[in-house]
Design an enzyme around this catalytic site. Structure first.
Site, PDB file in Angstrom:
ATOM      1  N   GLU A  55       0.831  -1.198   0.000  1.00  0.00           N
ATOM      2  CA  GLU A  55       0.000   0.000   0.000  1.00  0.00           C
ATOM      3  C   GLU A  55       0.868   1.252   0.000  1.00  0.00           C
ATOM      4  O   GLU A  55       1.884   1.309   0.690  1.00  0.00           O
ATOM      5  CB  GLU A  55      -0.887  -0.040   1.253  1.00  0.00           C
ATOM      6  CG  GLU A  55      -1.955   1.000   1.302  1.00  0.00           C
ATOM      7  CD  GLU A  55      -2.884   0.791   2.504  1.00  0.00           C
ATOM      8  OE1 GLU A  55      -3.404  -0.316   2.705  1.00  0.00           O
ATOM      9  OE2 GLU A  55      -3.060   1.757   3.250  1.00  0.00           O
TER      10      GLU A  55
ATOM     11  N   GLU B 210      -2.807  10.775   2.938  1.00  0.00           N
ATOM     12  CA  GLU B 210      -4.012  11.009   3.718  1.00  0.00           C
ATOM     13  C   GLU B 210      -4.010  12.440   4.211  1.00  0.00           C
ATOM     14  O   GLU B 210      -2.954  13.038   4.404  1.00  0.00           O
ATOM     15  CB  GLU B 210      -4.092  10.037   4.910  1.00  0.00           C
ATOM     16  CG  GLU B 210      -4.724   8.736   4.482  1.00  0.00           C
ATOM     17  CD  GLU B 210      -4.236   7.540   5.245  1.00  0.00           C
ATOM     18  OE1 GLU B 210      -3.154   7.614   5.855  1.00  0.00           O
ATOM     19  OE2 GLU B 210      -4.920   6.527   5.222  1.00  0.00           O
TER      20      GLU B 210
ATOM     21  N   TRP C 165     -13.557   9.792   4.563  1.00  0.00           N
ATOM     22  CA  TRP C 165     -13.969   8.923   5.659  1.00  0.00           C
ATOM     23  C   TRP C 165     -14.196   9.726   6.935  1.00  0.00           C
ATOM     24  O   TRP C 165     -13.418  10.614   7.240  1.00  0.00           O
ATOM     25  CB  TRP C 165     -12.883   7.905   5.991  1.00  0.00           C
ATOM     26  CG  TRP C 165     -12.195   7.305   4.830  1.00  0.00           C
ATOM     27  CD1 TRP C 165     -11.095   7.799   4.186  1.00  0.00           C
ATOM     28  CD2 TRP C 165     -12.556   6.105   4.144  1.00  0.00           C
ATOM     29  NE1 TRP C 165     -10.754   6.965   3.152  1.00  0.00           N
ATOM     30  CE2 TRP C 165     -11.631   5.915   3.109  1.00  0.00           C
ATOM     31  CE3 TRP C 165     -13.572   5.164   4.335  1.00  0.00           C
ATOM     32  CZ2 TRP C 165     -11.693   4.828   2.247  1.00  0.00           C
ATOM     33  CZ3 TRP C 165     -13.636   4.089   3.477  1.00  0.00           C
ATOM     34  CH2 TRP C 165     -12.706   3.933   2.450  1.00  0.00           C
TER      35      TRP C 165
ATOM     36  N   THR D 183      -8.255   5.530  16.800  1.00  0.00           N
ATOM     37  CA  THR D 183      -8.568   5.954  15.436  1.00  0.00           C
ATOM     38  C   THR D 183      -9.066   7.395  15.428  1.00  0.00           C
ATOM     39  O   THR D 183      -8.690   8.200  14.574  1.00  0.00           O
ATOM     40  CB  THR D 183      -9.640   5.013  14.833  1.00  0.00           C
ATOM     41  OG1 THR D 183      -9.146   3.684  14.885  1.00  0.00           O
ATOM     42  CG2 THR D 183      -9.941   5.388  13.395  1.00  0.00           C
TER      43      THR D 183
END
Ligand SMILES: *[C@@H]1O[C@H](CO)[C@@H](O)[C@H](O)[C@H]1NC(C)=O
Ligand SMILES: *[C@@H]1O[C@H](CO)[C@@H](O)[C@H](O)[C@H]1NC(C)=O
Ligand SMILES: *[C@@H]1O[C@H](CO)[C@@H](O)[C@H](O)[C@H]1NC(C)=O
Length: 386
Positions: A120, A124, A208, A219
């Protein structure tokens, strides 16, 4: 992006991934998996200001709104995670994404290149971080440490379009902001190369609410705090995406379970173009010529002019059908100027069936690609048309 496993599970629940074929479906390091569909062209330019693009899929239960700014990824209430991904994989190359990220605590806009074996490469964006642009990578799903992220500043990434790029070879990965390299990862620096991202990847983009109340505290913290829903909607806008594939192919196959780039087989030339296996690998056509692509089928290319082209497909015989043929035009540099410019459908069971396409519009088309039954055959036109 990789959060805690709880988050991953949550995202999987939000995105039942009609999209995917995600990595979780089949990990080629554990078993034999279906081949990955490749981008069969060196370059694909997607201009989202012109609307939806057929080379991308939208995640189930999510919606992307298109306007003259581009593709809008809008979160207006909890549970929404608008996401799109390419229908194809690339194997080394470059992506350039011109976009504005969403703003707000707990809101994460992301650009993710991801392979089936969980390599990956990420960008972000969380605007509440002092340096809102995060770069990151993972190799073969190794999440024993979360120490690879590096953050960079950007001026008004939520209100100003910037271009974020990943330039990826077998030797190094560069992350770029507006054409300037901000980070380089060399092969050997990723766990001696073992965790260097090196297998065919799809590009995913999404927005998101990682700071939603349902998320684990870690998170939420990573996402810059809890979402303040009174500030909704939270919108990420992608104007365009340029993709370069260093190894254009019909498909990619993992030849063993090492996950090394040397183990990836690059399969070219429409070898899966016809289920009966009778279609030649590719055909070459000059303007106004007829080309046989199957035992009893032909593509004739006529009236190729600077402003357009016409393609006629003819299918005869019960054993072979050309099915749908769609045509896309490319300019001399290889970038796509228009797509799905003509489509015909030829019923396969009728021995003498035939159909003609409509005209295309393509400025300076020098080549046409013809999609037959979902597989690509390349037609190179003899003349350079400007
Ligand atoms: C996973 O990454 C860590 C370093 O972050 C490394 O020490 C470890 O060996 C890796 N695991 C595997 C299975 O390669
Ligand atoms: C192809 O046909 C069109 C008309 O059908 C004609 O205008 C054009 O000049 C032809 N091109 C060539 C290369 O013969
Ligand atoms: C051709 O395209 C039409 C419309 O998209 C679709 O309904 C049809 O199933 C396709 N046929 C084949 C053989 O793929």
């Amino acid at each position: 992006m990789r959060f805690s496993s709880n988050t991953a599970a949550f995202l999987a629940a939000v995105l039942p991934l009609a999209l995917a074929q995600t990595s979780t479906d089949c990990n080629p390091l554990e078993k034999t998996c279906p081949k990955d569909t490749g981008l069969n062209e060196g370059t694909l330019i997607t201009d989202f200001t012109k609307g939806e693009s057929k080379s991308w899929s939208t995640a189930a239960y999510t919606t992307i709104n298109y306007d003259d700014q581009g593709a809008n990824f809008v979160i207006s209430k909890t549970g929404q995670a608008p996401t799109i991904q390419t229908d194809f994989y690339i194997f080394f190359g470059r992506v350039d994404i011109k976009m504005k990220c969403a703003t707000g605590a707990g809101i994460v806009s992301s650009i993710v290149l991801e392979s089936d074996d969980l390599d990956e490469i990420d960008f972000e964006f969380v605007t509440t971080w002092p340096s809102p642009v995060e770069t990151n990578y993972f190799g073969k799903g190794n999440t024993t440490a979360y120490d690879r992220a590096i953050y960079y500043p950007a001026s008004n990434p939520d209100t100003t379009f910037h271009t974020y790029s990943v330039d990826w070879t077998s030797e190094r990965i560069n992350w770029l902001v507006d054409g300037t390299v901000v980070r380089t990862l060399n092969y050997g620096d990723a766990n001696g190369g073992k965790d260097f991202p090196q297998t065919p990847m799809r590009l995913k983009m999404g927005n998101w609410a990682a700071g939603a109340a349902s998320e684990p505290e870690g998170t939420v913290e990573w996402a810059g705090g809890h979402v303040n829903w009174a500030e909704a909607p939270f919108t990420m806008v992608v104007a365009s995406v340029d993709i370069t594939n260093a190894n254009p192919a019909d498909s990619y196959e993992y030849s063993d379970e090492t996950g090394s780039w040397q183990s990836i087989k690059v399969i070219k030339d429409g070898s899966n173009a016809d289920p009966s296996g009778s279609v030649p690998a590719s055909v070459t056509a000059s303007a106004n010529s007829t080309n046989t692509v199957g035992p009893t089928s032909s593509i004739s290319v006529t009236a190729v002019m600077p402003t357009g082209a016409a393609v006629t497909t003819t299918s005869q015989g019960a054993s072979y059908s050309m099915n749908n043929a769609s045509v896309s035009a490319q300019n001399p540099s290889g970038s796509m100027t228009s797509s799905v410019v003509a489509t015909t459908e030829v019923p396969g069971s009728n021995p003498t069936s035939s159909a003609s396409s409509s005209s295309t519009k393509s400025n300076g088309a020098s080549s046409l690609s013809v999609m037959v039954g979902g597989s690509l055959l390349s037609i190179a036109l003899g003349a350079l048309l400007i």
